[in-house]
Scaffold this motif. Structure first.
Motif, PDB file in Angstrom:
ATOM      1  N   ALA A  25      28.961 -19.483  -1.685  1.00 37.62           N
ATOM      2  CA  ALA A  25      29.129 -18.926  -2.901  1.00 37.62           C
ATOM      3  C   ALA A  25      28.922 -17.118  -2.679  1.00 37.62           C
ATOM      4  N   PHE A  26      29.678 -16.688  -1.979  1.00 38.34           N
ATOM      5  CA  PHE A  26      29.445 -15.327  -1.253  1.00 38.34           C
ATOM      6  C   PHE A  26      29.498 -14.309  -2.577  1.00 38.34           C
ATOM      7  N   GLY A  27      30.477 -14.580  -3.651  1.00 33.26           N
ATOM      8  CA  GLY A  27      30.573 -13.547  -4.825  1.00 33.26           C
ATOM      9  C   GLY A  27      29.498 -13.810  -5.681  1.00 33.26           C
ATOM     10  N   LEU A  28      28.794 -14.986  -5.754  1.00 30.64           N
ATOM     11  CA  LEU A  28      27.897 -15.222  -6.629  1.00 30.64           C
ATOM     12  C   LEU A  28      26.257 -14.393  -5.973  1.00 30.64           C
ATOM     13  N   ALA A  29      26.502 -14.458  -4.636  1.00 27.72           N
ATOM     14  CA  ALA A  29      25.132 -13.769  -3.866  1.00 27.72           C
ATOM     15  C   ALA A  29      25.422 -12.216  -4.394  1.00 27.72           C
ATOM     16  N   LEU A  30      26.697 -11.869  -4.201  1.00 27.43           N
ATOM     17  CA  LEU A  30      26.829 -10.136  -4.735  1.00 27.43           C
ATOM     18  C   LEU A  30      26.135  -9.970  -5.956  1.00 27.43           C
ATOM     19  N   ILE A  31      26.684 -10.901  -6.908  1.00 31.00           N
ATOM     20  CA  ILE A  31      26.204 -10.606  -8.192  1.00 31.00           C
ATOM     21  C   ILE A  31      24.577 -10.684  -8.473  1.00 31.00           C
ATOM     22  N   HIS A  32      24.029 -11.639  -7.704  1.00 32.13           N
ATOM     23  CA  HIS A  32      22.740 -11.934  -7.535  1.00 32.13           C
ATOM     24  C   HIS A  32      22.046 -10.605  -7.047  1.00 32.13           C
ATOM     25  N   ILE A  33      22.509 -10.008  -5.964  1.00 31.47           N
ATOM     26  CA  ILE A  33      22.101  -8.629  -5.308  1.00 31.47           C
ATOM     27  C   ILE A  33      21.790  -7.812  -6.463  1.00 31.47           C
ATOM     28  N   VAL A  34      22.913  -7.401  -7.453  1.00 28.90           N
ATOM     29  CA  VAL A  34      22.876  -6.559  -8.413  1.00 28.90           C
ATOM     30  C   VAL A  34      21.917  -6.812  -9.260  1.00 28.90           C
ATOM     31  N   ALA A  35      21.923  -7.997  -9.912  1.00 28.25           N
ATOM     32  CA  ALA A  35      21.295  -8.347 -10.796  1.00 28.25           C
ATOM     33  C   ALA A  35      19.624  -8.180 -10.435  1.00 28.25           C
ATOM     34  N   HIS A  36      19.475  -8.843  -9.418  1.00 27.65           N
ATOM     35  CA  HIS A  36      18.026  -8.678  -9.113  1.00 27.65           C
ATOM     36  C   HIS A  36      17.300  -7.432  -8.836  1.00 27.65           C
ATOM     37  N   SER A  37      18.192  -6.702  -8.105  1.00 23.67           N
ATOM     38  CA  SER A  37      17.940  -5.152  -7.706  1.00 23.67           C
ATOM     39  C   SER A  37      17.521  -4.480  -8.970  1.00 23.67           C
ATOM     40  N   LEU A  38      18.433  -4.389 -10.123  1.00 26.50           N
ATOM     41  CA  LEU A  38      18.048  -3.750 -11.030  1.00 26.50           C
ATOM     42  C   LEU A  38      16.497  -4.260 -11.844  1.00 26.50           C
ATOM     43  N   TYR A  39      16.635  -5.410 -11.841  1.00 23.96           N
ATOM     44  CA  TYR A  39      15.358  -6.157 -12.429  1.00 23.96           C
ATOM     45  C   TYR A  39      14.128  -5.586 -11.753  1.00 23.96           C
ATOM     46  N   LYS A  40      14.230  -5.926 -10.425  1.00 24.32           N
ATOM     47  CA  LYS A  40      12.947  -5.746  -9.695  1.00 24.32           C
ATOM     48  C   LYS A  40      12.543  -4.428  -9.279  1.00 24.32           C
ATOM     49  N   GLU A  54       0.726  -1.298  -0.009  1.00 24.66           N
ATOM     50  CA  GLU A  54       0.123  -0.193  -0.167  1.00 24.66           C
ATOM     51  C   GLU A  54       0.887   1.216  -0.045  1.00 24.66           C
ATOM     52  N   THR A  55       2.119   1.005   0.186  1.00 25.20           N
ATOM     53  CA  THR A  55       3.002   2.244   0.053  1.00 25.20           C
ATOM     54  C   THR A  55       3.297   2.773  -1.094  1.00 25.20           C
ATOM     55  N   PRO A  56       3.709   4.022  -1.623  1.00 20.77           N
ATOM     56  CA  PRO A  56       3.736   4.489  -3.064  1.00 20.77           C
ATOM     57  C   PRO A  56       4.920   3.429  -3.597  1.00 20.77           C
ATOM     58  N   THR A  57       4.595   3.407  -4.915  1.00 20.59           N
ATOM     59  CA  THR A  57       5.298   2.426  -5.893  1.00 20.59           C
ATOM     60  C   THR A  57       6.789   2.947  -5.564  1.00 20.59           C
ATOM     61  N   PRO A  58       7.286   4.098  -5.791  1.00 17.98           N
ATOM     62  CA  PRO A  58       8.636   4.453  -5.732  1.00 17.98           C
ATOM     63  C   PRO A  58       9.255   3.782  -4.481  1.00 17.98           C
ATOM     64  N   VAL A  59       8.472   3.612  -3.424  1.00 19.39           N
ATOM     65  CA  VAL A  59       9.086   2.958  -2.186  1.00 19.39           C
ATOM     66  C   VAL A  59       9.406   1.542  -2.315  1.00 19.39           C
ATOM     67  N   SER A  60       8.436   1.043  -2.780  1.00 19.64           N
ATOM     68  CA  SER A  60       8.456  -0.366  -2.931  1.00 19.64           C
ATOM     69  C   SER A  60       9.715  -0.871  -4.052  1.00 19.64           C
ATOM     70  N   ALA A  61       9.911   0.010  -5.164  1.00 19.98           N
ATOM     71  CA  ALA A  61      10.996  -0.053  -5.952  1.00 19.98           C
ATOM     72  C   ALA A  61      12.340   0.291  -5.344  1.00 19.98           C
ATOM     73  N   PHE A  62      12.689   1.358  -4.297  1.00 18.34           N
ATOM     74  CA  PHE A  62      13.676   1.661  -3.515  1.00 18.34           C
ATOM     75  C   PHE A  62      14.294   0.662  -2.673  1.00 18.34           C
ATOM     76  N   MET A  63      13.131  -0.144  -2.145  1.00 21.96           N
ATOM     77  CA  MET A  63      13.485  -1.390  -1.045  1.00 21.96           C
ATOM     78  C   MET A  63      14.346  -2.078  -1.635  1.00 21.96           C
ATOM     79  N   HIS A  64      14.524  -2.086  -3.058  1.00 19.79           N
ATOM     80  CA  HIS A  64      15.530  -3.138  -3.608  1.00 19.79           C
ATOM     81  C   HIS A  64      16.802  -2.477  -3.860  1.00 19.79           C
ATOM     82  N   ALA A  65      17.266  -1.246  -3.120  1.00 17.67           N
ATOM     83  CA  ALA A  65      18.521  -0.673  -3.246  1.00 17.67           C
ATOM     84  C   ALA A  65      19.302  -0.595  -1.924  1.00 17.67           C
ATOM     85  N   GLY A  66      19.499  -1.837  -1.532  1.00 17.72           N
ATOM     86  CA  GLY A  66      20.190  -2.351  -0.286  1.00 17.72           C
ATOM     87  C   GLY A  66      19.473  -2.152   0.892  1.00 17.72           C
ATOM     88  N   ILE A  67      18.266  -2.351   0.782  1.00 14.20           N
ATOM     89  CA  ILE A  67      17.246  -2.450   2.108  1.00 14.20           C
ATOM     90  C   ILE A  67      16.704  -3.776   2.124  1.00 14.20           C
TER      91      ILE A  67
END
Length: 508
Positions: free
Chosen positions: A317-332, A235-248
């Motif tokens: 696979a910590f390095g793979l997890a970091l790559i996953h963070i970047v890819a998923h954050s941009l996509y989502k 129910e929060t504004p859509t920009p907040v939902s998107a921003f939550m994927h920036a390291g939150i």
């Protein structure tokens, strides 16, 4: 030169911090322009510092020049990756929110809290001291809480923000306990000194610390059964939902990657992450398929991705997890910002799977797992038998089977098979790259119990996807759909518990 880079380093979180403090006293349009300018500053500075760190080595700046326990910011490979991601997404979301909230009387306060949240996340990813990590961790959650309450007249938004607040405070307590225990055992909270001590064999207290940090990460990243706050915050504004994927929402994965030199000495904690992560990924993937609204489906998709990220961390696979963070954050983040454009579009029709397609898919899946196992043995001698390839194999097998049954064997062989091979090569390349960006990578076999657990969970998920459209007309299938639609009532029980602790506000 080094002192100049150090000053630029402190300016990365300082720019959005000042933008947030000053912006709340500006006009609606003025606050948006100031927030955008501050985010641009953070992004440009992150680019300059990341280039310097990759070329000349890590950059460090001490906030307190002297003292027994210096508070420092540090730009290294992990921090550079995350700061670029966070500042880029922050800038994108803030620019989007200026149009999204045009005419909103509380727009200045929104941009202020958005900038302050961005500053807190940047401080978190740049911190080189665990005390500063904890302060930034708490600040990020508190600032996000204000963003979730942007519409105070919505009782659902208030209740979901309260649920998030309670879960976050549990995570804060776990992280604080880990910080205090580390300081008691090692007499320092500086990350470099802690990592050096662990590498030198001083591992006392690390099993307990690992369990506390793992619990904190699971609470932060919406792992089962503490996940229901995330879909409820839609129910929060859509920009907040998107921003939550920036390291939150993905801060839990970042914390595990950042503290991986310590967590490799806590095998119990890593085993727990493996079990919880795989269970969360499968659970959320099933529930996602039953959600009728775009934002709730995206929320459960995020939960599933966070679960898979924890699985990667649990397997080392910590390095793979970091790559996953970047890819998923941009996509989502893009998916949330684009969600409004899906209104009125025609839903995708289901394609029944034929027996030939299923067999074909299983053969491809088996080949992928075998290939990943051979590659893994070459890259990391002693690692488990291609466990991280199971989700990839299942996804490609499912897609190939759908293409086979829908378009026939010709298109599947001409387009599907080359595409699957290309994605497989890309996955192997990312695996190899991940070993270069992670400070540590496990080389221990996860054991047959964990291997069997992960294989069983993702095999069951694959079979469920295959059979989904077959039993939807059966009484069992219809009942299962209702249960999945309601998230198997985990959120309902969580809401009842929270209502007793913190009663829901009356509707107006």
């Amino acid at each position: 030169m080094e002192s100049t880079l150090g000053l630029l380093l402190i300016a990365v979180p300082l720019a959005p911090l000042l933008g947030g403090l000053v912006g709340r006293f500006r006009s609606q349009d003025g606050s948006g322009r100031l927030a955008t300018l501050a985010a641009w500053g953070a992004l440009v500075l992150s680019l300059v510092l990341a280039f310097g760190a990759f070329r000349d080595g890590p950059v460090t700046f001490r906030l307190i020049p002297s003292g027994p326990e210096p508070l420092s910011l540090r730009m290294d490979g992990i921090a550079a990756t995350m700061s670029l991601l966070v500042s880029f997404l922050g800038l994108t979301v803030i620019r989007f929110s200026r149009r999204y909230l045009a005419g909103d009387p509380r727009q200045a306060q929104f941009h202020s809290w958005m900038s302050l949240t961005l500053a807190a996340v940047l401080t978190l990813v740049l911190s080189a001291n665990l005390l500063l990590v904890w302060v930034a961790w708490v600040a990020t959650s508190l600032f996000l809480h204000r963003l979730l309450l942007h519409f105070p007249e919505r009782t659902g938004a208030i209740f979901s923000a309260r649920k998030k607040f309670v879960v976050s405070r549990l995570g804060d307590a776990c992280l604080l306990a880990a910080v205090l225990w580390l300081y008691r055992q090692h007499g320092t909270l500086e990350l470099d000194r802690l990592f050096a001590a662990a590498a030198g064999g001083k591992t006392n207290g690390l099993p307990i610390v690992g369990i506390l940090v793992a619990a904190c990460a699971c609470l932060k990243s919406a792992q089962f059964p503490f996940h229901s706050w995330l879909p409820d915050t839609m129910e929060t504004p859509t920009p907040v939902s998107a921003f939550m994927h920036a390291g939150i929402i993905n801060a839990g994965g970042f914390l595990i990657v950042r503290l991986s030199p310590l967590l490799i000495h806590a095998p119990e904690a890593l085993a727990g992450l493996t079990v919880i992560g795989s269970l969360t990924a499968a659970f959320a993937a099933v529930v996602m398929l039953a959600q009728p609204t775009v934002k709730r489906a995206l929320a459960f998709s995020t939960i599933a991705q966070m679960g898979f990220m924890m699985l990667e961390c649990g397997l080392g696979a910590f390095g793979l997890a970091l790559i996953h963070i970047v890819a998923h954050s941009l996509y989502k983040a893009h998916a949330f910002l684009h969600a409004g454009s899906t209104i009125g579009t025609r839903p995708r029709t289901a394609i029944p799977l034929q027996t030939g397609g299923l067999v074909y898919g299983v053969i491809i899946a088996t080949g992928l797992v075998g290939g990943e196992s051979l590659l893994t043995q070459r890259l990391h001698p002693g690692t488990g038998p291609g466990l991280l390839a199971l989700p990839l194999a299942g996804a490609l097998a499912y897609g190939l089977a759908r293409l086979w049954s829908g378009a026939g064997p010709g298109p599947a062989l001409r387009f599907g098979l080359p595409g699957a091979l290309g994605f497989t090569a890309l996955a192997f390349g990312l695996h190899a790259l991940s070993t270069r960006i992670s400070p540590v990578n496990l080389t221990a076999d996860p054991g047959w119990v964990l291997s069997a657990w992960v294989a069983a969970v993702f095999s069951a998920l694959f079979l469920f996807q295959v059979l989904l459209w077959r039993f939807r007309s059966l009484p069992f299938g219809r009942a299962f759909y209702v249960h999945a639609l309601n998230g198997f009532y985990v959120g309902t029980y969580a809401n009842r518990l929270l209502s007793r602790l913190w009663p829901k506000p009356e509707s107006h």
